[in-house]
Write an enzyme that holds these catalytic residues in place. Structure first.
Site, PDB file in Angstrom:
ATOM      1  CG  ASN A   8      -1.703   1.229   1.429  1.00 17.83           C
ATOM      2  OD1 ASN A   8      -1.799   2.051   0.522  1.00 17.83           O
ATOM      3  ND2 ASN A   8      -2.289   1.382   2.614  1.00 17.83           N
ATOM      4  CD1 TRP A   9       3.420   0.963  -2.944  1.00 18.65           C
ATOM      5  CD2 TRP A   9       3.587   2.239  -4.784  1.00 18.65           C
ATOM      6  NE1 TRP A   9       4.146   0.260  -3.882  1.00 18.65           N
ATOM      7  CE2 TRP A   9       4.258   1.015  -5.025  1.00 18.65           C
ATOM      8  CE3 TRP A   9       3.559   3.182  -5.809  1.00 18.65           C
ATOM      9  CZ2 TRP A   9       4.898   0.730  -6.236  1.00 18.65           C
ATOM     10  CZ3 TRP A   9       4.178   2.906  -7.013  1.00 18.65           C
ATOM     11  CH2 TRP A   9       4.852   1.694  -7.226  1.00 18.65           C
ATOM     12  CE  LYS A  10      -0.236   3.383   4.675  1.00 19.68           C
ATOM     13  NZ  LYS A  10      -0.147   3.542   6.133  1.00 19.68           N
ATOM     14  CG  HIS A  96      -5.881   1.986   5.196  1.00 16.66           C
ATOM     15  ND1 HIS A  96      -5.491   2.935   6.116  1.00 16.66           N
ATOM     16  CD2 HIS A  96      -4.837   1.146   5.051  1.00 16.66           C
ATOM     17  CE1 HIS A  96      -4.251   2.675   6.493  1.00 16.66           C
ATOM     18  NE2 HIS A  96      -3.828   1.597   5.866  1.00 16.66           N
ATOM     19  CD  GLU A  98      -3.028   5.647   6.625  1.00 15.65           C
ATOM     20  OE1 GLU A  98      -3.001   5.708   5.384  1.00 15.65           O
ATOM     21  OE2 GLU A  98      -2.093   5.179   7.303  1.00 15.65           O
ATOM     22  CD  GLU A 168      -3.476  -2.369   7.338  1.00 20.20           C
ATOM     23  OE1 GLU A 168      -2.353  -2.604   6.879  1.00 20.20           O
ATOM     24  OE2 GLU A 168      -4.107  -1.335   7.074  1.00 20.20           O
ATOM     25  N   GLY A 174       2.535   2.314  10.816  1.00 23.83           N
ATOM     26  CA  GLY A 174       3.563   3.343  10.715  1.00 23.83           C
ATOM     27  C   GLY A 174       4.280   3.659  12.020  1.00 23.83           C
ATOM     28  CB  SER A 206       5.057  -1.750  12.139  1.00 21.97           C
ATOM     29  OG  SER A 206       4.694  -0.398  12.410  1.00 21.97           O
ATOM     30  N   GLY A 227       2.817  -1.132   4.277  1.00 23.08           N
ATOM     31  CA  GLY A 227       2.825   0.290   3.937  1.00 23.08           C
ATOM     32  C   GLY A 227       4.240   0.765   3.663  1.00 23.08           C
ATOM     33  N   GLY A 228       4.851   1.382   4.673  1.00 27.89           N
ATOM     34  CA  GLY A 228       6.163   2.011   4.510  1.00 27.89           C
ATOM     35  C   GLY A 228       7.201   1.143   3.811  1.00 27.89           C
TER      36      GLY A 228
HETATM   37  P1  PGA Z   1       2.799   0.385   7.652  1.00 23.51           P
HETATM   38  O1  PGA Z   1       1.333   0.615   7.003  1.00 23.51           O
HETATM   39  O2  PGA Z   1       3.329  -0.903   7.067  1.00 23.51           O
HETATM   40  O3  PGA Z   1       3.587   1.579   7.167  1.00 23.51           O
HETATM   41  O4  PGA Z   1       2.633   0.321   9.105  1.00 23.51           O
HETATM   42  C1  PGA Z   1       0.459  -0.448   6.804  1.00 23.51           C
HETATM   43  C2  PGA Z   1      -0.835   0.045   6.225  1.00 23.51           C
HETATM   44  O5  PGA Z   1      -1.291   1.136   6.610  1.00 23.51           O
HETATM   45  O6  PGA Z   1      -1.450  -0.624   5.374  1.00 23.51           O
END
Ligand code: PGA
Length: 244
Positions: A8-10, A96, A98, A168, A174, A206, A227-228
Site C-alpha cells: 500500500n503505497w498510500k 483502511h 486512514e 491492521e 507506521g 509495521s 505500507g512504509g
Molecule cells: P505500515 O502501514 O506498514 O507503514 O505500518 C500499513 C498500512 O497502513 O497498510
C-alpha cells in the site's frame, strides 16, 4: 493456500519513482522461479496506469487504494470500482483506517465500496483494526468483529476468493509497534470464524523485512499488507521472499 503480499503505497510516488519501484518489483518477480505468494501493488490512482504498464508480463497484480460506491456520476474527485477495473486492477483496498478515521468512512460506507468492487469484478481488501484506546479497554475483538460483520459485502459468505480481509491495528500502522504473535493469532482466529473458508486474512501494521517471517508464521496469517516498507523495492522483495 498461496499467501498474499500487498504493498500500500498510500499518497507516495511521482511518476518516475513509482515506475522505477514497480519495475524493480516486476523484475524480481519475473526472475523468481515460481513465486510462492501472490504480489499486489496498490499505488496512488495517478500511478495505476504506468504501474500496470511496468508490471505487464510479470505475475504482479495491481490494486486501487479506495473506490466510490457508485459506478459513475456527480462525485467530484472520486474514482469508481469500474474505473479501476477498466484500467486493469484486480483489487481495491477498502476501509483502511486512514479512510475510516480521516474521512469518516463508516462500516456501511465500507460495505458499499466492497460491494461496488464485486460489481466491477474486483476483489476488495477489507481492512479492520482497533485503536490503542479500544485495545487498552479490552475491546479489540468486539471492534474488529463488528467492523468485519458490517463491512463484508452481503452474500460474501457464498464463496471463497471473493474478499480478502486485512487486520491492521491502528496503533501498529507506521509506528514500528507490532502486536505479539499471540495477540495476532487471537484476532485472526476470531476473524476466520466470520469469513468463507479460504478467505485470505492479511496482517498489516509495521510489517518489515526483519519481522515478516515471524508474522507469516503466525496461525491464520494469510499474508501481509505492507505500507512504509513497500516503498523500497529491496525491502518489499525481502518481505515477499519471507513467504518461501
Ligand atoms: P505500515 O502501514 O506498514 O507503514 O505500518 C500499513 C498500512 O497502513 O497498510
Amino acid at each position: 493456500m498461496r499467501r498474499m503480499i500487498a504493498g500500500n503505497w498510500k499518497m507516495n510516488g511521482l511518476r518516475e519513482d513509482g515506475v522505477a519501484l514497480a519495475s524493480a518489483v516486476a523484475r524480481q518477480a519475473r526472475e523468481a522461479k515460481g513465486l510462492s505468494c501472490y504480489v499486489v501493488l496498490c499505488p496512488p490512482a495517478t500511478l495505476i496506469a504506468p504501474v500496470l504498464e511496468a508490471v505487464a508480463g510479470s505475475p504482479v497484480a495491481v490494486g486501487g487504494q479506495n473506490c466510490h460506491a457508485e459506478p459513475d456520476g456527480a462525485f467530484t474527485g472520486e474514482i469508481s470500482a469500474e474505473m479501476l477495473a477498466d484500467l486493469g486492477c484486480a483489487h481495491v483496498i477498502v476501509g483502511h483506517s486512514e479512510r475510516r478515521m480521516g474521512y469518516g468512512e463508516t462500516d456501511a460506507a465500507v460495505r458499499a465500496r466492497a460491494e461496488a468492487a464485486h460489481r466491477a469484478g474486483l476483489v476488495p481488501i477489507i481492512c479492520v483494526g482497533e485503536t490503542l484506546d479500544e485495545r487498552e479497554a479490552g475491546r479489540t475483538l468486539d471492534v474488529v468483529l463488528r467492523q468485519l460483520d458490517r463491512s463484508l459485502p452481503v452474500g460474501s459468505a457464498a464463496g471463497s476468493g471473493t474478499v480478502v480481509v486485512a487486520y491492521e491495528p491502528v496503533w501498529a500502522i507506521g509506528s514500528g509497534l507490532v502486536p505479539t504473535r499471540e495477540d495476532i493469532e487471537t484476532v485472526h482466529r476470531a476473524l476466520r470464524t466470520r469469513v468463507p473458508a479460504g478467505t485470505p486474512i492479511l496482517y498489516g501494521g509495521s510489517a518489515k523485512p526483519d519481522n515478516a517471517g515471524e508474522l507469516l508464521a503466525a496461525d491464520e496469517v494469510g499474508g501481509l499488507l505492507v505500507g512504509g516498507a513497500s516503498l523500497d523495492a529491496g525491502s518489499f522483495w525481502r518481505i515477499v521472499e519471507s513467504c518461501a
